[in-house]
Design an enzyme around this catalytic site. Structure first.
Site, PDB file in Angstrom:
ATOM      1  N   TYR A 254       5.955   5.031   9.353  1.00  0.00           N
ATOM      2  CA  TYR A 254       5.280   5.252  10.626  1.00  0.00           C
ATOM      3  C   TYR A 254       5.084   3.922  11.352  1.00  0.00           C
ATOM      4  CZ  TYR A 254       3.876  10.089   9.596  1.00  0.00           C
ATOM      5  OH  TYR A 254       3.856  11.430   9.331  1.00  0.00           O
TER       6      TYR A 254
ATOM      7  N   HIS B 195     -12.192  -8.525  -2.639  1.00  0.00           N
ATOM      8  CA  HIS B 195     -11.065  -7.603  -2.470  1.00  0.00           C
ATOM      9  C   HIS B 195     -11.448  -6.182  -2.871  1.00  0.00           C
ATOM     10  CE1 HIS B 195      -6.868  -6.299  -2.376  1.00  0.00           C
ATOM     11  NE2 HIS B 195      -6.570  -7.456  -1.844  1.00  0.00           N
TER      12      HIS B 195
ATOM     13  N   LYS C 129      -0.447  -9.655   5.266  1.00  0.00           N
ATOM     14  CA  LYS C 129       0.296  -9.795   4.019  1.00  0.00           C
ATOM     15  C   LYS C 129       1.610  -9.040   4.174  1.00  0.00           C
ATOM     16  CE  LYS C 129      -0.003  -8.996  -0.972  1.00  0.00           C
ATOM     17  NZ  LYS C 129      -0.799  -8.417  -2.067  1.00  0.00           N
TER      18      LYS C 129
ATOM     19  N   ARG D  74     -11.889  -2.984  -0.564  1.00  0.00           N
ATOM     20  CA  ARG D  74     -10.752  -2.128  -0.219  1.00  0.00           C
ATOM     21  C   ARG D  74     -10.665  -0.934  -1.166  1.00  0.00           C
ATOM     22  NH1 ARG D  74      -6.911  -4.105   3.065  1.00  0.00           N
ATOM     23  NH2 ARG D  74      -5.084  -3.491   1.848  1.00  0.00           N
TER      24      ARG D  74
ATOM     25  N   HIS E 106      -1.211  -0.520   4.554  1.00  0.00           N
ATOM     26  CA  HIS E 106      -0.140  -0.208   3.618  1.00  0.00           C
ATOM     27  C   HIS E 106       0.960   0.521   4.378  1.00  0.00           C
ATOM     28  CE1 HIS E 106      -3.120  -0.229  -0.013  1.00  0.00           C
ATOM     29  NE2 HIS E 106      -2.806  -1.431   0.413  1.00  0.00           N
TER      30      HIS E 106
ATOM     31  N   ARG F 197      -8.283  -7.281   4.008  1.00  0.00           N
ATOM     32  CA  ARG F 197      -8.142  -8.277   2.951  1.00  0.00           C
ATOM     33  C   ARG F 197      -9.068  -9.459   3.212  1.00  0.00           C
ATOM     34  NH1 ARG F 197      -2.978  -6.337   4.055  1.00  0.00           N
ATOM     35  NH2 ARG F 197      -2.005  -5.268   2.280  1.00  0.00           N
TER      36      ARG F 197
END
Length: 411
Positions: free
Chosen positions: A379, A342, A269, A345, A369, A242
């Site tokens: 995970y 951004h 984030k 990404r 994520h 980010r």
């Protein structure tokens, strides 16, 4: 050992402030001038805090203990006693015919205890800039949809469409809070659903066509601005983290020998709980990314580990501005509808999946994520690190090949 009223009364001041401890975090602080202040020490959210409980003898030892016990009960229930006190003061200062700003600040004080500090400061700053000057002093009960719409239209006029939508959402929460506390009967923001301009896209603009990506990479490498911004541009493409995480990177987070960037949980984030107690995000650095940073280190690495990797022009203690990379892209000819910081990404996410055929769970883990196994369990954030190391090197090699005009076959 607990205090006695006699001990507190007879305690004399000395040259420096001193403390006499009672029990369960309560103590009296005696100033050199002779003042005696009750304090309670506690921990909330991993931080040590102090709560003032009044002065002696106006507040007796028994009364101080009673206040301490009330605060301990709040803490046990998961509430920060300091925040609860601020909220109580805010409520007592606002009448039934409260104005919008008063209710909004009360709402913000209540909600901010569970927010990340950055989110809390951004939210109140938006209100202070774009809402309070216009309707802050208006009784919240009297504000109707057309009046609020005029406020939001001002934001739209400067083409800050997403900000206008976000402000409508924030105002809606304030109105709902006012209704629940019997200071309003109508949510003016809810009645504005569908009246604001629609943003051009629900996603950040990004280039995903390999031919155009090749041109982008060549243009970034030829950028004639500052070497800090040029490196930030290329580093953003290579790591696709980010923009805020890239801008605020410090040399202490970078291990050039290991080829690893460790972003602290507090800078990610995430929700407040994850920021305080979560694991850091590990970003493997390709040999190309390491080379870029080694070349930059003589320019920005002399401040030591806490120094910014990408400092701003106004001072090395501050990171590159929010618009640094964005303006560089504009200079290269990419407007806000074509490519954004951004957007790196989305560019990586699309090509890694559709062109390089990388496994989605590796890509999502690299994007920070949430990734779940077939049973729906998240995970560990360090999972897939060896696989991501290899993937990130393939990604960097792919960008190199594109820039050089080499046509690669999909994996």
């Amino acid at each position: 050992m607990s205090l006695t009223d006699t001990a507190v009364r007879q305690a004399k001041p000395i040259e420096k402030a001193r403390r006499l401890a009672d029990a369960l975090g309560l103590y009296v602080e005696i100033s050199p001038a002779g003042g005696k202040w009750w304090r309670w020490k506690y921990r909330f959210g991993g931080k040590e805090k102090r709560l003032a409980l009044g002065t002696y003898p106006e507040v007796s030892l028994a009364e101080a203990r009673n206040e301490r016990d009330k605060a301990r009960a709040l803490l046990k229930a998961g509430t920060d006693p300091s925040a609860a006190r601020k909220l109580g003061k805010a409520r007592s200062s606002i009448s039934t015919e409260a104005n919008f700003e008063g209710v909004a600040r009360e709402w913000h004080t209540m909600k901010a205890t569970g927010w990340a500090e950055s989110h809390a400061s951004t939210t109140i700053a938006r209100l202070e800039k774009d809402v309070f000057p216009w309707i802050g002093k208006r009784p919240i009960r009297e504000i109707d949809p057309p009046e609020l719409l005029v406020v939001l239209r001002r934001v739209e006029e400067r083409l800050a469409i997403e900000t206008a939508h976000r402000l409508r959402e924030i105002c809606g929460q304030v109105f709902r809070y006012a209704i629940s506390t019997d200071r309003a009967t109508r949510n003016a923001a809810a009645d504005l659903q569908g009246t604001l301009q629609t943003a051009a896209s629900g996603h950040h603009a990004a280039i995903t066509d390999p031919v155009q990506v090749a041109e982008l990479v060549r243009n970034m490498r030829g950028y004639r601005g500052s070497p800090v911004v040029r490196t930030a541009l290329q580093f953003s493409a290579l790591t696709f983290q980010r923009p805020g995480e890239v801008r605020a990177a410090t040399w202490s987070e970078i291990d050039l020998d290991a080829g690893l960037w460790t972003i602290p949980a507090a800078r990610m984030k995430r929700g407040l709980k994850e920021k305080l107690n979560g694991q850091p995000h590990l970003v493997p650095l390709s040999t190309q990314a390491v080379k870029l940073l080694r070349e930059l280190h003589p320019l920005t690495g002399h401040r030591g580990g806490d120094g910014c990797v990408f400092p701003g022009e106004r001072g090395e203690g501050r990171p590159l501005s929010e618009n640094g990379v964005r303006m560089a892209l504009r200079t290269l000819g990419y407007d806000n509808e074509t490519m954004t910081p951004h957007g790196f990404r989305a560019m990586a996410r699309t090509i890694l999946d559709e062109v390089l055929k990388e496994r989605v769970e590796y890509i999502e883990a690299q994007l920070a994520h949430t990734v779940k196994d077939p049973l729906g369990r998240a995970y560990n954030r360090t999972t897939f690190l060896p696989e991501r190391i290899a993937m990130m090197q393939r990604w960097a090699d792919f960008l190199d090949a594109l820039a050089q005009g080499v046509k690669l076959k999909a994996a």
